[in-house]
Design a protein around this motif. Structure first.
Motif, PDB file in Angstrom:
ATOM      1  N   ARG A 225       0.823  -1.214   0.000  1.00 36.63           N
ATOM      2  CA  ARG A 225       0.000   0.000   0.000  1.00 36.63           C
ATOM      3  C   ARG A 225       0.855   1.262   0.000  1.00 36.63           C
ATOM      4  NH1 ARG A 225      -2.869  -2.520   4.204  1.00 36.63           N
ATOM      5  NH2 ARG A 225      -2.433  -0.785   5.602  1.00 36.63           N
ATOM      6  N   GLU A 226       2.045   1.177   0.593  1.00 32.93           N
ATOM      7  CA  GLU A 226       2.937   2.342   0.639  1.00 32.93           C
ATOM      8  C   GLU A 226       3.698   2.529  -0.670  1.00 32.93           C
ATOM      9  OE1 GLU A 226       3.529   4.764   3.053  1.00 32.93           O
ATOM     10  OE2 GLU A 226       1.630   3.942   3.775  1.00 32.93           O
ATOM     11  N   ASN A 227       3.836   1.470  -1.447  1.00 36.17           N
ATOM     12  CA  ASN A 227       4.563   1.547  -2.708  1.00 36.17           C
ATOM     13  C   ASN A 227       3.694   2.267  -3.745  1.00 36.17           C
ATOM     14  OD1 ASN A 227       6.772   0.970  -4.444  1.00 36.17           O
ATOM     15  ND2 ASN A 227       5.661  -0.779  -5.271  1.00 36.17           N
ATOM     16  N   SER A 228       4.207   3.322  -4.351  1.00 40.12           N
ATOM     17  CA  SER A 228       3.430   4.156  -5.298  1.00 40.12           C
ATOM     18  C   SER A 228       2.129   4.625  -4.652  1.00 40.12           C
ATOM     19  CB  SER A 228       3.140   3.389  -6.591  1.00 40.12           C
ATOM     20  OG  SER A 228       4.335   2.985  -7.226  1.00 40.12           O
ATOM     21  N   LYS A 229       2.236   5.123  -3.423  1.00 39.49           N
ATOM     22  CA  LYS A 229       1.060   5.413  -2.601  1.00 39.49           C
ATOM     23  C   LYS A 229       0.117   6.420  -3.248  1.00 39.49           C
ATOM     24  CE  LYS A 229       1.895   7.529   1.270  1.00 39.49           C
ATOM     25  NZ  LYS A 229       2.286   7.735   2.699  1.00 39.49           N
ATOM     26  N   TRP A 230       0.667   7.499  -3.828  1.00 34.44           N
ATOM     27  CA  TRP A 230      -0.237   8.529  -4.354  1.00 34.44           C
ATOM     28  C   TRP A 230      -1.031   8.023  -5.546  1.00 34.44           C
ATOM     29  CZ3 TRP A 230      -0.051  10.471  -9.305  1.00 34.44           C
ATOM     30  CH2 TRP A 230       1.104  10.220 -10.041  1.00 34.44           C
ATOM     31  N   LYS A 231      -0.422   7.156  -6.373  1.00 32.27           N
ATOM     32  CA  LYS A 231      -1.151   6.581  -7.507  1.00 32.27           C
ATOM     33  C   LYS A 231      -2.281   5.684  -7.023  1.00 32.27           C
ATOM     34  CE  LYS A 231       2.806   6.575 -10.688  1.00 32.27           C
ATOM     35  NZ  LYS A 231       3.706   5.727 -11.515  1.00 32.27           N
ATOM     36  N   LYS A 232      -2.007   4.919  -5.974  1.00 31.14           N
ATOM     37  CA  LYS A 232      -3.029   4.022  -5.453  1.00 31.14           C
ATOM     38  C   LYS A 232      -4.159   4.792  -4.776  1.00 31.14           C
ATOM     39  CE  LYS A 232       0.050   0.087  -5.191  1.00 31.14           C
ATOM     40  NZ  LYS A 232       0.920  -0.777  -4.374  1.00 31.14           N
ATOM     41  N   ARG A 233      -3.823   5.915  -4.165  1.00 33.27           N
ATOM     42  CA  ARG A 233      -4.890   6.729  -3.570  1.00 33.27           C
ATOM     43  C   ARG A 233      -5.818   7.289  -4.646  1.00 33.27           C
ATOM     44  NH1 ARG A 233      -1.853  10.201   1.277  1.00 33.27           N
ATOM     45  NH2 ARG A 233      -1.761   8.462   2.771  1.00 33.27           N
ATOM     46  N   LEU A 234      -5.232   7.713  -5.758  1.00 31.68           N
ATOM     47  CA  LEU A 234      -6.060   8.209  -6.859  1.00 31.68           C
ATOM     48  C   LEU A 234      -6.949   7.103  -7.415  1.00 31.68           C
ATOM     49  CD1 LEU A 234      -3.512  10.456  -8.833  1.00 31.68           C
ATOM     50  CD2 LEU A 234      -5.525  11.224  -7.539  1.00 31.68           C
ATOM     51  N   PHE A 235      -6.354   5.922  -7.641  1.00 32.97           N
ATOM     52  CA  PHE A 235      -7.144   4.830  -8.207  1.00 32.97           C
ATOM     53  C   PHE A 235      -8.158   4.308  -7.198  1.00 32.97           C
ATOM     54  CE2 PHE A 235      -7.990   0.551  -9.844  1.00 32.97           C
ATOM     55  CZ  PHE A 235      -8.265   0.861 -11.174  1.00 32.97           C
ATOM     56  N   SER A 236      -7.840   4.397  -5.919  1.00 32.32           N
ATOM     57  CA  SER A 236      -8.790   3.989  -4.897  1.00 32.32           C
ATOM     58  C   SER A 236     -10.029   4.868  -4.926  1.00 32.32           C
ATOM     59  CB  SER A 236      -8.129   4.050  -3.521  1.00 32.32           C
ATOM     60  OG  SER A 236      -9.004   3.601  -2.519  1.00 32.32           O
ATOM     61  N   ALA A 237      -9.806   6.175  -5.054  1.00 25.65           N
ATOM     62  CA  ALA A 237     -10.944   7.095  -5.139  1.00 25.65           C
ATOM     63  C   ALA A 237     -11.744   6.871  -6.414  1.00 25.65           C
ATOM     64  CB  ALA A 237     -10.440   8.530  -5.073  1.00 25.65           C
ATOM     65  N   PHE A 238     -11.043   6.486  -7.482  1.00 26.65           N
ATOM     66  CA  PHE A 238     -11.687   6.277  -8.779  1.00 26.65           C
ATOM     67  C   PHE A 238     -12.506   4.990  -8.799  1.00 26.65           C
ATOM     68  CE2 PHE A 238     -11.115   4.324 -13.080  1.00 26.65           C
ATOM     69  CZ  PHE A 238     -12.008   5.138 -13.762  1.00 26.65           C
ATOM     70  N   ALA A 239     -11.959   3.896  -8.205  1.00 30.58           N
ATOM     71  CA  ALA A 239     -12.641   2.606  -8.333  1.00 30.58           C
ATOM     72  C   ALA A 239     -12.363   1.637  -7.188  1.00 30.58           C
ATOM     73  CB  ALA A 239     -12.231   1.947  -9.654  1.00 30.58           C
ATOM     74  N   GLU A 240     -11.123   1.535  -6.742  1.00 29.81           N
ATOM     75  CA  GLU A 240     -10.750   0.395  -5.911  1.00 29.81           C
ATOM     76  C   GLU A 240     -11.418   0.375  -4.552  1.00 29.81           C
ATOM     77  OE1 GLU A 240      -9.935  -2.813  -6.342  1.00 29.81           O
ATOM     78  OE2 GLU A 240      -8.123  -2.134  -7.382  1.00 29.81           O
ATOM     79  N   SER A 241     -11.601   1.543  -3.917  1.00 28.14           N
ATOM     80  CA  SER A 241     -12.235   1.564  -2.606  1.00 28.14           C
ATOM     81  C   SER A 241     -13.644   0.981  -2.670  1.00 28.14           C
ATOM     82  CB  SER A 241     -12.278   2.992  -2.064  1.00 28.14           C
ATOM     83  OG  SER A 241     -12.915   3.028  -0.803  1.00 28.14           O
ATOM     84  N   ALA A 242     -14.445   1.439  -3.617  1.00 26.84           N
ATOM     85  CA  ALA A 242     -15.805   0.912  -3.777  1.00 26.84           C
ATOM     86  C   ALA A 242     -15.776  -0.553  -4.191  1.00 26.84           C
ATOM     87  CB  ALA A 242     -16.560   1.734  -4.818  1.00 26.84           C
ATOM     88  N   HIS A 243     -14.794  -0.908  -5.015  1.00 30.32           N
ATOM     89  CA  HIS A 243     -14.694  -2.291  -5.483  1.00 30.32           C
ATOM     90  C   HIS A 243     -14.461  -3.241  -4.314  1.00 30.32           C
ATOM     91  CE1 HIS A 243     -12.294  -5.592  -7.624  1.00 30.32           C
ATOM     92  NE2 HIS A 243     -13.533  -5.705  -8.063  1.00 30.32           N
ATOM     93  N   ILE A 244     -13.556  -2.903  -3.411  1.00 29.03           N
ATOM     94  CA  ILE A 244     -13.262  -3.776  -2.280  1.00 29.03           C
ATOM     95  C   ILE A 244     -14.443  -3.838  -1.312  1.00 29.03           C
ATOM     96  CG2 ILE A 244     -11.766  -4.087  -0.276  1.00 29.03           C
ATOM     97  CD1 ILE A 244      -9.521  -2.777  -1.948  1.00 29.03           C
ATOM     98  N   LYS A 245     -15.033  -2.687  -1.025  1.00 28.73           N
ATOM     99  CA  LYS A 245     -16.109  -2.622  -0.030  1.00 28.73           C
ATOM    100  C   LYS A 245     -17.360  -3.379  -0.465  1.00 28.73           C
ATOM    101  CE  LYS A 245     -14.660   1.756   2.048  1.00 28.73           C
ATOM    102  NZ  LYS A 245     -14.984   3.195   2.222  1.00 28.73           N
TER     103      LYS A 245
END
Length: 381
Positions: A127-147
């Motif tokens: 989660r810390e690796n390329s953190k800012w990219k993952k935060r952007l993609f999380s807001a775009f799709a991944e957070s809702a996808h996991i939940k």
């Protein structure tokens, strides 16, 4: 009588460049498809470097070209194919690529349940690796996808703990990866004994630790050599070669990627396997080495405490002193004793990680998610 449950393993990069997924996902697909009540499909992206490799990934394979940045694995044709196929359940392999967005879109449209198999991509290091990219993609799709997943499949208890530490309340199933149990070839005879690192050449894998420790050991163990093999990622191999040169290490070779028979031969040529990793959800190469009767040294960042319990290796802290002391102990262990350790490791792999048991556990999980069977014992809240 119900129709077979149409199941799709949704992944990316259908080639050997997918690392451990290139072994575990095809095994899953073929193993689960053997059950008459499951119809298995594999859907992913075509690797331009190995476009024909996709056909080995399952009984029914659907591959798609990508557009844009390679890391995103954007395949615009994938969603329309899902609508045509109409799977009853999807099992998403890995995170942080467009496959997550595709899975989420399909769920929003069809409300068919899906499983997320993170493949180590929710552990703290990842989660810390390329953190800012993952935060952007999380807001775009991944957070809702996991939940909105019906379940998260972890391959070991350590990975399940990482998921729970994030505050996710999705049910978790712990089902390990299956591993191939190969017939053993004769061990080749070499003038030196061999320690092997075989994995992706990536900062996560701890090669820098290994090289710095090797420098301290090389004068005392002139009968040993170190082989570093695997797929280069992000130019890390060049960085490690430069480090090796600056350290002045000797008897260290970088042998590149190894697949199939060449990989099996590399395991069989080795007396010891070393993976000083920062993070692993499972660590397929550890299981492969044990199946080839090679004792293993790895860190507590990988879920392999059984190495100590089964007396087939060493499970240690990721610390230079711990790695150096353990390597010293291993390299002065007589060859006959290392062979006994390796044999115990192979027995363990046969008992717990064969495809029959793992495929049956995944079948039970899929049928439960689809509402066709009771909740299996592998699932907990």
């Amino acid at each position: 009588m119900l129709e077979p449950l149409k199941t799709t393993l949704l992944t990316s990069k259908l080639s050997q460049n997918a690392g451990g997924l290139a072994v575990s996902v095809p095994m899953m697909a073929h193993g689960i498809d053997a059950f008459p009540d499951i119809e298995m499909h594999v859907m992913g992206t075509i690797d331009p470097q190995f476009p024909d490799a996709r056909w080995k990934w399952g009984p029914n394979v659907h591959g798609f070209p990508t557009k844009g940045p390679t890391a995103l694995q954007y395949a615009p044709e994938m969603l329309s194919r899902l609508y045509e196929l109409e799977p009853d359940i999807i099992d998403v392999q890995g995170l942080w690529t467009w496959t997550s967005r595709t899975s989420l879109q399909y769920w929003r449209s069809r409300r068919r349940p899906y499983i997320v198999t993170p493949r180590g991509m929710l552990d703290p290091w990842a989660r810390e690796n390329s953190k800012w990219k993952k935060r952007l993609f999380s807001a775009f799709a991944e957070s809702a996808h996991i939940k909105n997943a019906a379940c998260i499949r972890a391959t070991a208890e350590l990975e399940a703990e990482h998921v729970r530490a994030m505050g996710l309340r999705v049910p978790i199933a712990i089902v390990p990866n299956a591993i191939p149990i190969p017939d053993l070839q004769d061990k080749p005879v070499y003038p030196r004994r061999r320690a092997l690192f075989l994995s992706r050449i990536h900062p996560k894998k701890g090669i820098e630790f290994l090289l710095r420790v090797w420098r301290a050991l090389q004068a005392d163990y002139s009968e040993w050599e170190l082989v570093i093999a695997g797929i280069d990622e992000r130019g890390h191999e060049a960085e490690m070669k430069k480090l090796a040169e600056s350290l002045g290490v000797s008897r260290v070779s970088f042998s590149g990627p190894a697949f199939g028979a060449a990989k099996e031969a590399l395991y069989r040529s080795s007396d010891l396997f070393v993976l000083p990793t920062h993070a692993e959800n499972f660590g397929l190469v550890i299981a492969e080495a044990l199946a080839q009767e090679v004792p293993v040294i790895t860190t507590t960042n990988a879920p392999w405490s059984g190495l100590n319990k089964r007396q087939c290796g060493w499970w240690i802290q990721l610390d230079r002193a711990a790695l150096e002391n353990t390597l010293r102990q291993a390299m002065r262990t007589p060859p006959a004793e290392l062979s006994k350790m390796g044999a115990r490791g192979r027995t363990w792999m046969i008992e717990e990680f064969g495809i029959e048991n793992v495929a049956a556990a995944l079948r039970d999980l899929y049928l439960w998610i689809a509402g066709r069977a009771p909740r299996p014992e592998t699932v907990y809240d």
